[in-house]
Design a protein around this motif. Sequence first.
Motif, short mmCIF file in Angstrom:
data_model
loop_
_atom_site.label_atom_id
_atom_site.label_comp_id
_atom_site.label_asym_id
_atom_site.label_seq_id
_atom_site.Cartn_x
_atom_site.Cartn_y
_atom_site.Cartn_z
N UNK A 180 0.82 -1.20 0.00
CA UNK A 180 0.00 0.00 0.00
C UNK A 180 0.86 1.26 0.00
N UNK A 181 1.97 1.23 0.74
CA UNK A 181 2.87 2.39 0.73
C UNK A 181 3.47 2.58 -0.67
N UNK A 182 3.78 1.47 -1.33
CA UNK A 182 4.31 1.56 -2.69
C UNK A 182 3.28 2.21 -3.61
N UNK A 183 2.04 1.76 -3.53
CA UNK A 183 1.00 2.31 -4.39
C UNK A 183 0.76 3.78 -4.11
N UNK A 184 0.80 4.17 -2.84
CA UNK A 184 0.61 5.59 -2.48
C UNK A 184 1.70 6.44 -3.11
N UNK A 185 2.93 5.95 -3.08
CA UNK A 185 4.05 6.68 -3.69
C UNK A 185 3.86 6.82 -5.19
N UNK A 186 3.47 5.74 -5.83
CA UNK A 186 3.30 5.75 -7.28
C UNK A 186 2.13 6.62 -7.71
N UNK A 187 1.03 6.55 -6.96
CA UNK A 187 -0.13 7.37 -7.29
C UNK A 187 0.17 8.86 -7.15
N UNK A 188 0.96 9.23 -6.14
CA UNK A 188 1.33 10.63 -5.96
C UNK A 188 2.18 11.12 -7.14
N UNK A 220 6.69 11.08 -25.72
CA UNK A 220 5.63 12.07 -25.92
C UNK A 220 6.25 13.31 -26.58
N UNK A 221 5.45 14.35 -26.77
CA UNK A 221 5.97 15.57 -27.39
C UNK A 221 6.15 16.71 -26.40
N UNK A 222 5.74 16.53 -25.14
CA UNK A 222 5.78 17.64 -24.21
C UNK A 222 5.95 17.14 -22.78
N UNK A 223 6.79 17.85 -22.01
CA UNK A 223 6.95 17.54 -20.59
C UNK A 223 5.66 17.76 -19.82
N UNK A 224 4.77 18.59 -20.35
CA UNK A 224 3.48 18.83 -19.70
C UNK A 224 2.56 17.62 -19.82
N UNK A 225 2.83 16.77 -20.81
CA UNK A 225 1.91 15.67 -21.13
C UNK A 225 2.37 14.32 -20.60
N UNK A 226 3.37 14.32 -19.74
CA UNK A 226 3.82 13.06 -19.16
C UNK A 226 4.07 13.26 -17.68
N UNK A 227 3.61 12.32 -16.89
CA UNK A 227 3.76 12.44 -15.45
C UNK A 227 5.15 12.00 -15.01
N UNK A 228 5.52 12.42 -13.81
CA UNK A 228 6.77 11.96 -13.20
C UNK A 228 6.80 10.44 -13.12
N UNK A 229 5.66 9.84 -12.79
CA UNK A 229 5.56 8.38 -12.71
C UNK A 229 5.86 7.73 -14.05
#
Length: 546
Positions: A180-188, A220-229
């Motif tokens: 659950x801690x892993x999932x919380x980190x990934x979701x954030x 992707x084409x933009x840093x705005x369009x991809x998450x840190x995850x």
Amino acid sequence: MSPPPFDAIIVGAGLGGLVAGALLAQGGRRVQLLERHDKFGGAATTFKRRDLQVEASLCMLDGLDPQDFKTPVFAKLGLLEAVPVATSETFYNLRHPLLNGDFRLPRGHDAAIEAVTNRFPHHEKGIRTYFSTIRHLRNTRNQNYIQQLKWGQTPLSDLADIQTALLESAGIPPSPATPQQQLDTLNAAQKISMRRFLTTLFGADEAIQFALCANLQFFTESLELISLFDFSLSQASYHYGAHYIRGGSQRLSDQLAGIIRAHGGEAWTRREVSHLLTEGERVVGVAHRKAGIIGSGREASQPDPQESRARMVLGNATPRVMRDLLPEALRGRFYRPYEGLAADLSNWTIYLGFDGPPSRFGVGEYAQFIFPEWMDSMQKMPESATLMGLPPGSREAPFLFCDYSQLGEMSGAHGQCLGLMNWIDRLSNWPTDEAAYQAHKAGWLEALIAALDRAFPGIAGSVVYKEMATPRTVRNYLNDPLGGVHGFGDPGVANRSGSAFQRGCQTGIDGLLLASSFAFGPGYSKAILTGTVAAEMTFKALKRGV
């Protein structure tokens, strides 16, 4: 009623479909794989031109370290021995006006940290945070996913034991965090865009963003369009290993098809699915026929129509294609989750044969990114996807150049060597009129080779073979109506904009799963992930007796 002859039918033989089929067949399920092309692999294929073997698309395969989810999958399928790789000591070399010369990003996190810190010493704290963050997210996600397979109690459960043994052998302790801690980190991390993350660390310094993310066009084409995850899953993996499959990616694709056959399954080329068979609102099989030669515009003279039935059908194709194979009454339900999602990002690629090694002209690394003066901000990356719609050569284009001879690969007779140029593009950039299209393509082919010659003076005179593929080529060979190769956008970004889209293999139609890049996104690792997820979902569905 007698059971259908197949447990799973796979429509399309890209890497996602091949991996799913190989895992299912190895796990004792009866598989039929149908591919409209005359070879397996989709984008992971090679072809011959004169005396030169040409790689269709593959530039790099990332990771394959003990913490990579692909490693236990490859180990289970026997691919680590059967499909050797060449490893580049350099992730990429970047030439950008903001960097005042070339910048080499080496393989390995520690080596990369040292190289980036030496170039940007005032950003040392941010650099260390960047690398530790993407590494942590990537390894957390891989361990979490593999452990989920163990809980699934399918023939893929042993992947967790394989990974545990790999980690123990490498002296790497398992993550102390709970699932659950892993999932919380990934979701954030999925809620943070890469633009926001990099700006927090480095402010408005565009030079270091180019140094760290020169290969953004892989995703992707933009840093705005991809998450840190999403960015971390792939980018951190390249820092563990940047590989090329020895002998070409066709070797991997053919090996996977061979696994299906070796375990009693069927794997066919030149078989085109005309429509999906349904009973009520459930998919129960496919109708298929012999396909014509791709790109010829001619149908097969003896189509040999057949029907195959199975308990599950996996679509290794785009949702647009799968939608049109369904009865009209089911198309809306199937496609509703994908309505309005952008999926038109494609690529242009130039294949070049040289009369000798490009190193004679100053090419020093396998992967070289060359950026023009006008692209002084990562926010201008989307503009580069529109360039092919302009008159040829009217604006300098960025590009990736891969020199396969640096890895001792793709050499032909008489010392000829293969090179590849590539960048993002869209089908809408290209004329629909055939004569105009051919003239536009010829003009851009010469303009881009001239740009390569400006980067490495004299190299154009070494070219003995040249050929350009456009999004129209992608559309014809990979069967996507828009020529798309990147799938849908990052779900973290989609969720921030209010979309309810959830990425994955599940569809709204019983008996039908998605097993293409439109499930989890672009890249060869994502294709292998998609195939693994689709295989596990199929095992579970078959276990339930659907």
